[in-house]
Design a protein around this motif. Structure first.
Motif, PDB file in Angstrom:
ATOM      1  N   SER A 272     -47.207  10.319  -8.455  1.00 45.41           N
ATOM      2  CA  SER A 272     -46.617   9.256  -7.635  1.00 45.41           C
ATOM      3  C   SER A 272     -46.675   9.556  -6.139  1.00 45.41           C
ATOM      4  O   SER A 272     -46.871   8.643  -5.323  1.00 45.41           O
ATOM      5  N   ALA A 273     -46.511  10.824  -5.753  1.00 42.89           N
ATOM      6  CA  ALA A 273     -46.541  11.158  -4.325  1.00 42.89           C
ATOM      7  C   ALA A 273     -47.945  10.984  -3.761  1.00 42.89           C
ATOM      8  O   ALA A 273     -48.123  10.415  -2.679  1.00 42.89           O
ATOM      9  N   GLN A 274     -48.955  11.481  -4.483  1.00 41.53           N
ATOM     10  CA  GLN A 274     -50.321  11.341  -3.999  1.00 41.53           C
ATOM     11  C   GLN A 274     -50.713   9.864  -3.926  1.00 41.53           C
ATOM     12  O   GLN A 274     -51.461   9.449  -3.026  1.00 41.53           O
ATOM     13  N   TRP A 275     -50.221   9.087  -4.887  1.00 42.51           N
ATOM     14  CA  TRP A 275     -50.487   7.645  -4.841  1.00 42.51           C
ATOM     15  C   TRP A 275     -49.846   7.018  -3.605  1.00 42.51           C
ATOM     16  O   TRP A 275     -50.510   6.315  -2.834  1.00 42.51           O
ATOM     17  N   ALA A 276     -48.559   7.287  -3.400  1.00 41.22           N
ATOM     18  CA  ALA A 276     -47.831   6.639  -2.308  1.00 41.22           C
ATOM     19  C   ALA A 276     -48.429   6.984  -0.953  1.00 41.22           C
ATOM     20  O   ALA A 276     -48.570   6.121  -0.076  1.00 41.22           O
ATOM     21  N   PHE A 277     -48.803   8.252  -0.765  1.00 38.07           N
ATOM     22  CA  PHE A 277     -49.277   8.686   0.542  1.00 38.07           C
ATOM     23  C   PHE A 277     -50.772   8.438   0.758  1.00 38.07           C
ATOM     24  O   PHE A 277     -51.325   8.858   1.770  1.00 38.07           O
ATOM     25  N   SER A 278     -51.422   7.777  -0.203  1.00 35.43           N
ATOM     26  CA  SER A 278     -52.819   7.382   0.019  1.00 35.43           C
ATOM     27  C   SER A 278     -53.003   5.873  -0.148  1.00 35.43           C
ATOM     28  O   SER A 278     -53.621   5.223   0.699  1.00 35.43           O
ATOM     29  N   PHE A 279     -52.438   5.317  -1.224  1.00 33.48           N
ATOM     30  CA  PHE A 279     -52.659   3.898  -1.483  1.00 33.48           C
ATOM     31  C   PHE A 279     -51.879   3.003  -0.519  1.00 33.48           C
ATOM     32  O   PHE A 279     -52.399   1.975  -0.071  1.00 33.48           O
TER      33      PHE A 279
END
Length: 267
Positions: free
Chosen positions: A216-223
């Motif tokens: 979820s963190a990698q998603w939020a900070f890229s998407f």
């Protein structure tokens, strides 16, 4: 055109939107492919409230799937690419996913999960970048080719459903009240602008992702930065020397890292 990429393509259509190990695509191409995928998914009868699972590494197609589903009211389920066929089958069944997108490097496990016969909701499986296709799997690019690049009507908001790590039992699906609710997609625009504004991420910047986008963190900070116009540079695996070179060459403006990665940079 789809709400987010169309707006950016109109201003910076020839700029890079997504970059991975195998190449890059512009905002114009990203917009067209998102439209095609959205159209193709609707052609399969998928719509608001339905779920699709994604079993893939960090690749450009992952972001195409996310972008298409958030404009269709579809819930997309990111699956940990370390999961075994049994664990993958459980997530598909528990989320009642109707379609599975599996990257070629994980296709054997995806095919084994389907062969277990434990995924009654699953009607379609699509392979991303696969050299050979099992009988039960269709090609992702062929799916896109079946869709229309024209402007899709009735765009509504979809969103992710992340699964917990399962430390106290089976992993549990967690989604927000807006995921798959069919609400206005402008809500996501506010989320992207809010995160980017809070962290001073420039709208024309470059995001680097070198951790798993299923998190979820990698998603939020890229998407979320992608929604306001930040291109996304990605790698499937983290290599500290390569990462430093990429950050310099692509003039990266923001990246999400964990302490272990910082430690490896220092070493």
């Amino acid at each position: 055109m789809t709400h987010f990429p169309q707006k950016i393509a109109a201003e910076r259509g020839s700029d890079s939107a997504l970059i991975d190990e195998r190449g890059e695509i512009t905002w114009t191409a990203f917009n067209a492919r998102t439209n095609q995928l959205l159209s193709a998914l609707r052609g399969l009868g998928l719509g608001a409230g339905d779920a699709v699972a994604v079993y893939a590494g960090n690749c450009r197609e992952y972001y195409e799937i996310m972008m298409a589903t958030i404009h269709t009211g579809i819930v997309w389920v990111p699956v940990n690419w370390h999961f075994s066929p049994e664990e993958l089958a459980y997530v598909i069944a528990d989320s009642e996913a109707k379609a599975l997108f599996a990257e070629g490097q994980f296709l054997d496990r995806a095919d084994a999960a389907i062969d277990r016969g434990e995924t009654p909701s699953l009607a379609h499986c699509f392979a991303i970048r696969a050299a050979e296709l099992p009988d039960s799997v269709q090609d992702y690019e062929a799916l896109l080719a079946a869709g229309s690049p024209d402007e899709p009507a009735d765009q509504v908001m979809g969103g992710p459903m992340f699964y917990t790590s399962g430390t106290t039992g089976r992993p549990k699906g967690v989604k927000s009240s807006t995921s798959g609710g069919g609400g206005p997609i402008e809500v996501l625009e506010l989320m992207g602008a809010g995160l980017s504004g809070m962290l001073n991420i420039p709208a024309d910047g470059t995001t680097y992702i070198c951790g798993p986008v299923y998190h979820s963190a990698q998603w939020a900070f890229s998407f979320l930065p992608l929604l306001i116009g930040s291109r996304v540079l990605m790698r499937h695996r983290f290599d500290p020397a390569e990462s430093l070179e990429l950050m310099d060459r692509h003039r990266v403006t923001n990246v999400h890292l964990v302490p272990t990665q910082f430690h490896r940079f220092l070493k």
